[in-house]
Design a protein around this motif. Sequence first.
Motif, PDB file in Angstrom:
ATOM      1  N   ALA A 274       0.837  -1.204   0.000  1.00 51.78           N
ATOM      2  CA  ALA A 274       0.000   0.000   0.000  1.00 51.78           C
ATOM      3  C   ALA A 274       0.870   1.252   0.000  1.00 51.78           C
ATOM      4  N   LEU A 275       1.942   1.218   0.765  1.00 55.65           N
ATOM      5  CA  LEU A 275       2.854   2.362   0.801  1.00 55.65           C
ATOM      6  C   LEU A 275       3.509   2.572  -0.561  1.00 55.65           C
ATOM      7  N   CYS A 276       3.957   1.501  -1.169  1.00 56.78           N
ATOM      8  CA  CYS A 276       4.555   1.604  -2.511  1.00 56.78           C
ATOM      9  C   CYS A 276       3.516   2.075  -3.521  1.00 56.78           C
ATOM     10  N   HIS A 277       2.329   1.523  -3.420  1.00 60.55           N
ATOM     11  CA  HIS A 277       1.247   1.874  -4.338  1.00 60.55           C
ATOM     12  C   HIS A 277       0.936   3.366  -4.252  1.00 60.55           C
ATOM     13  N   SER A 278       0.944   3.895  -3.039  1.00 62.76           N
ATOM     14  CA  SER A 278       0.622   5.313  -2.854  1.00 62.76           C
ATOM     15  C   SER A 278       1.768   6.228  -3.271  1.00 62.76           C
ATOM     16  N   SER A 279       2.939   5.663  -3.502  1.00 60.01           N
ATOM     17  CA  SER A 279       4.095   6.491  -3.855  1.00 60.01           C
ATOM     18  C   SER A 279       4.119   6.868  -5.331  1.00 60.01           C
ATOM     19  N   SER A 280       3.165   6.387  -6.108  1.00 59.46           N
ATOM     20  CA  SER A 280       3.199   6.669  -7.547  1.00 59.46           C
ATOM     21  C   SER A 280       3.053   8.158  -7.845  1.00 59.46           C
ATOM     22  N   LYS A 281       2.371   8.886  -6.976  1.00 59.00           N
ATOM     23  CA  LYS A 281       2.207  10.322  -7.197  1.00 59.00           C
ATOM     24  C   LYS A 281       3.440  11.109  -6.769  1.00 59.00           C
ATOM     25  N   ASN A 282       4.200  10.557  -5.838  1.00 61.52           N
ATOM     26  CA  ASN A 282       5.397  11.232  -5.336  1.00 61.52           C
ATOM     27  C   ASN A 282       6.465  10.179  -5.056  1.00 61.52           C
ATOM     28  N   PRO A 283       7.177   9.717  -6.086  1.00 58.55           N
ATOM     29  CA  PRO A 283       8.113   8.603  -5.928  1.00 58.55           C
ATOM     30  C   PRO A 283       9.211   8.829  -4.890  1.00 58.55           C
ATOM     31  N   GLY A 284       9.589  10.052  -4.658  1.00 56.26           N
ATOM     32  CA  GLY A 284      10.594  10.320  -3.626  1.00 56.26           C
ATOM     33  C   GLY A 284      10.001  10.237  -2.243  1.00 56.26           C
ATOM     34  N   GLY A 285       8.706  10.460  -2.159  1.00 54.65           N
ATOM     35  CA  GLY A 285       8.006  10.397  -0.885  1.00 54.65           C
ATOM     36  C   GLY A 285       8.162  11.671  -0.084  1.00 54.65           C
ATOM     37  N   GLY A 286       7.119  12.019   0.621  1.00 55.52           N
ATOM     38  CA  GLY A 286       7.193  13.139   1.547  1.00 55.52           C
ATOM     39  C   GLY A 286       7.786  12.663   2.862  1.00 55.52           C
ATOM     40  N   ARG A 287       7.906  13.562   3.795  1.00 58.21           N
ATOM     41  CA  ARG A 287       8.508  13.201   5.086  1.00 58.21           C
ATOM     42  C   ARG A 287       7.707  12.136   5.820  1.00 58.21           C
ATOM     43  N   MET A 288       6.390  12.295   5.840  1.00 54.52           N
ATOM     44  CA  MET A 288       5.555  11.312   6.531  1.00 54.52           C
ATOM     45  C   MET A 288       5.645   9.951   5.834  1.00 54.52           C
ATOM     46  N   HIS A 289       5.634   9.971   4.536  1.00 56.27           N
ATOM     47  CA  HIS A 289       5.747   8.744   3.741  1.00 56.27           C
ATOM     48  C   HIS A 289       7.054   8.028   4.070  1.00 56.27           C
ATOM     49  N   LEU A 290       8.133   8.781   4.136  1.00 56.87           N
ATOM     50  CA  LEU A 290       9.436   8.184   4.441  1.00 56.87           C
ATOM     51  C   LEU A 290       9.510   7.697   5.886  1.00 56.87           C
ATOM     52  N   ALA A 291       8.903   8.439   6.795  1.00 59.80           N
ATOM     53  CA  ALA A 291       8.898   8.005   8.199  1.00 59.80           C
ATOM     54  C   ALA A 291       8.156   6.677   8.339  1.00 59.80           C
ATOM     55  N   ILE A 292       7.025   6.570   7.672  1.00 55.35           N
ATOM     56  CA  ILE A 292       6.261   5.315   7.700  1.00 55.35           C
ATOM     57  C   ILE A 292       7.077   4.203   7.050  1.00 55.35           C
ATOM     58  N   ALA A 293       7.752   4.519   5.962  1.00 54.08           N
ATOM     59  CA  ALA A 293       8.578   3.519   5.273  1.00 54.08           C
ATOM     60  C   ALA A 293       9.685   3.006   6.186  1.00 54.08           C
ATOM     61  N   VAL A 294      10.326   3.893   6.905  1.00 56.20           N
ATOM     62  CA  VAL A 294      11.405   3.477   7.807  1.00 56.20           C
ATOM     63  C   VAL A 294      10.853   2.589   8.920  1.00 56.20           C
ATOM     64  N   VAL A 295       9.716   2.963   9.488  1.00 55.70           N
ATOM     65  CA  VAL A 295       9.114   2.160  10.563  1.00 55.70           C
ATOM     66  C   VAL A 295       8.720   0.782  10.042  1.00 55.70           C
ATOM     67  N   ILE A 296       8.052   0.749   8.898  1.00 54.97           N
ATOM     68  CA  ILE A 296       7.631  -0.546   8.339  1.00 54.97           C
ATOM     69  C   ILE A 296       8.846  -1.387   7.962  1.00 54.97           C
ATOM     70  N   THR A 297       9.911  -0.747   7.528  1.00 55.98           N
ATOM     71  CA  THR A 297      11.127  -1.481   7.171  1.00 55.98           C
ATOM     72  C   THR A 297      11.802  -2.058   8.409  1.00 55.98           C
ATOM     73  N   LEU A 298      11.908  -1.270   9.452  1.00 57.34           N
ATOM     74  CA  LEU A 298      12.623  -1.721  10.647  1.00 57.34           C
ATOM     75  C   LEU A 298      11.826  -2.713  11.485  1.00 57.34           C
ATOM     76  N   LEU A 299      10.516  -2.568  11.512  1.00 53.33           N
ATOM     77  CA  LEU A 299       9.688  -3.422  12.367  1.00 53.33           C
ATOM     78  C   LEU A 299       9.873  -4.919  12.097  1.00 53.33           C
ATOM     79  N   PRO A 300       9.718  -5.394  10.860  1.00 56.00           N
ATOM     80  CA  PRO A 300       9.887  -6.841  10.665  1.00 56.00           C
ATOM     81  C   PRO A 300      11.325  -7.308  10.863  1.00 56.00           C
ATOM     82  N   LEU A 301      12.271  -6.469  10.504  1.00 57.02           N
ATOM     83  CA  LEU A 301      13.668  -6.869  10.667  1.00 57.02           C
ATOM     84  C   LEU A 301      14.036  -6.971  12.149  1.00 57.02           C
TER      85      LEU A 301
END
Length: 167
Positions: A116-143
């Motif tokens: 869903a996060l990747c899907h929503s990034s189509s409008k802003n591929p670099g991502g905004g700050r909130m998008h990147l913060a969520i990405a970092v959390v989702i990335t770190l959580l499973p690892l």
Amino acid sequence: MAPAVATWAPGLWRACNALMAAFFALAAVVQVNDPDAELWVVVYMIPAVLTLLVGFNPLVTGNFIWKSVSAIHMLFCALWAGGLAYHFLLHAKQNLLNEEEGRELSGLVIVTAWMALCHSSSKNPGGGRMHLAIAVVITLLPLLSWVYVHMNKEMRSSWPTHCKTVI
């Protein structure tokens, strides 16, 4: 005027995608002993490939085929997660990570959230700050969860044999 994207943002987004692609691929590999491994390998390999593509080219999320495959996979995983959540709520005896259905549910939620996060990034591929913060959390959580579970032998003691022998 559109907000300026920090110069490090695209690199962070690509790094998150690379880590998540590796996580999904590893999650697929460890399914080798699972009784329904074929199903779980597909569940994890689809986002591994889609995420790897995003890591190479964030603009791919605007591609019709990428969007279609990811949307169908998200729908499938979300519906399955809903069914597992219902089953888990009715029959859970232990915490989420001690129950096989709970671990399966966690995997489906991670897949769905990341897609869903990747899907929503189509409008802003670099991502905004909130998008990147969520990405970092989702990335770190499973690892971090995987490291925690690997270090916690007591937690793994009640798991079925097929779950103990791969990690």
